[in-house]
Scaffold this motif. Structure first.
Motif, short mmCIF file in Angstrom:
data_model
loop_
_atom_site.label_atom_id
_atom_site.label_comp_id
_atom_site.label_asym_id
_atom_site.label_seq_id
_atom_site.Cartn_x
_atom_site.Cartn_y
_atom_site.Cartn_z
N UNK A 143 0.82 -1.21 0.00
CA UNK A 143 0.00 0.00 0.00
C UNK A 143 0.86 1.26 0.00
N UNK A 144 2.01 1.22 0.67
CA UNK A 144 2.86 2.41 0.72
C UNK A 144 3.41 2.74 -0.66
N UNK A 145 3.87 1.74 -1.38
CA UNK A 145 4.39 2.00 -2.73
C UNK A 145 3.29 2.41 -3.69
N UNK A 149 3.13 5.79 -5.76
CA UNK A 149 2.92 5.76 -7.21
C UNK A 149 1.92 6.79 -7.70
N UNK A 150 0.98 7.19 -6.83
CA UNK A 150 0.02 8.23 -7.22
C UNK A 150 0.72 9.55 -7.53
N UNK A 154 8.49 5.93 -7.70
CA UNK A 154 8.67 4.48 -7.65
C UNK A 154 9.21 4.11 -6.27
N UNK A 155 8.39 3.46 -5.49
CA UNK A 155 8.79 3.08 -4.14
C UNK A 155 9.88 2.03 -4.14
N UNK A 156 10.71 2.01 -3.12
CA UNK A 156 11.80 1.02 -3.06
C UNK A 156 11.28 -0.35 -2.62
N UNK A 157 12.13 -1.33 -2.74
CA UNK A 157 11.84 -2.65 -2.18
C UNK A 157 12.27 -2.63 -0.71
N UNK A 158 11.34 -2.20 0.12
CA UNK A 158 11.63 -1.88 1.51
C UNK A 158 12.33 -3.01 2.25
#
Length: 309
Positions: A143-145, A149-150, A154-158
């Motif tokens: 959900x965080x990524x 994205x909105x 590009x979120x990281x691979x946490x």
């Protein structure tokens, strides 16, 4: 009634009151002696032994367990990760909690329900919290990524990228910031309102009031939280273990190897109880030194009503 009789009666009452007080805390004293003092003494003895779990016997090891700590690169990695996490988590936790506490202190209606709502996550079992954050921090469909994205980010691979592993645990830690928030809220509510009124008359803006009134007046509480949160951060275990080692994952990144996790592995997976006991006493010594330094330096910046100590 003579003065001597009154004095004796007062002394008798005080003696009975003291006995009643000690009787009330006796169960705690017994628990402290059995589960803390004796356990610490046994672990100190164990740290100088090679302990065999099968026969429940130990043979003298001298300082061998402590020598292993010095020459073990995994111990150095675990300590480095733990210190880095503490440096990140403690200020973030306190600053975020202070922000929430200030918002609550300005809330005039429904303050009680809001306090309960903010504190409830603190009561959530760590396993349930970890299960939620495994979904939130998933690099592909978390959900965080998706939220990032909105905004075209590009979120990281946490939970995979070593650079974001500690950040992910800090984010998980913020979920239970309610305990710190409640303590800071109590401190904020004890700041005299007259100080703010006088500052407003003198033309001080909100930032000036915060820096010159709020922070000095709650500095004893901030100091207390820095010490306790530092101790807690250096003993971090639940978050890292549940996120990365819950299934005995041998492929977990080295960035997730915290001191408490490595101590657990040595004690309950490798059954190297002597080395684990030595690790625990090394951590105890580190905590004592850090706390002593904090007490020495911190009191210079803490405002007490009776003057600095």
């Amino acid at each position: 009634m003579s003065t001597t009789a009154k004095r004796r009666r007062r002394e008798t009452y005080q003696w009975r009151e003291a006995v009643a007080g000690y009787l009330f805390i006796l169960p705690w004293l017994i628990g402290l002696a059995v589960f803390t003092v004796l356990s610490m003494g046994w672990s100190l003895r164990l740290s100088f032994q090679h302990y065999d779990l099968a026969t429940a016997t130990g043979t003298s090891a001298g300082l061998d367990n402590y020598r292993q700590l010095v020459g073990n690169p995994r111990v150095a990695t675990a300590l480095g990760n733990t210190f880095t996490y503490a440096l990140m988590a403690v200020p973030v936790d306190i600053c975020f909690a202070l922000l929430l506490a200030m918002l609550l202190s300005h809330q005039r209606r429904f303050t009680g329900p809001f306090r309960v709502i903010y504190y409830l996550p603190k009561m959530t079992p760590p396993v349930a919290t970890a299960a939620v954050f495994l979904l939130l921090l998933n690099g592909q469909y978390g959900a965080i990524n998706r939220f990032l994205g909105w905004f075209g980010v590009d979120g990281p691979t946490w939970l995979v990228d070593p650079h974001w592993v500690k950040v992910s645990i800090v984010i998980m830690t913020l979920w239970a910031v309610g305990g710190t928030t409640v303590i800071l809220l109590a401190a904020l509510q004890n700041v005299p309102r007259e100080l703010y009124e006088s500052a407003q008359v003198d033309g001080a803006n909100g930032l000036a009031q915060f820096l010159r009134i709020t922070v000095p007046m709650i500095s004893p509480t901030l100091f207390f939280l820095v010490i306790t949160n530092t101790i807690g951060a250096l003993q971090v275990f639940d978050q890292a273990y549940l996120l990365f080692y819950r299934d005995g994952n041998a492929a977990a990144p080295d960035a997730a190897l915290f001191y408490g996790v490595y101590l657990y592995q040595q004690a309950f997976q490798q059954f190297n109880f002597g080395l684990a006991a030595a690790m625990s006493w090394l951590l105890f010594a580190i905590l004592m030194v850090i706390t002593a330094v904090q007490l020495k330096l911190g009191n210079r910046f803490v405002h007490y009503e009776g003057g600095n100590r």
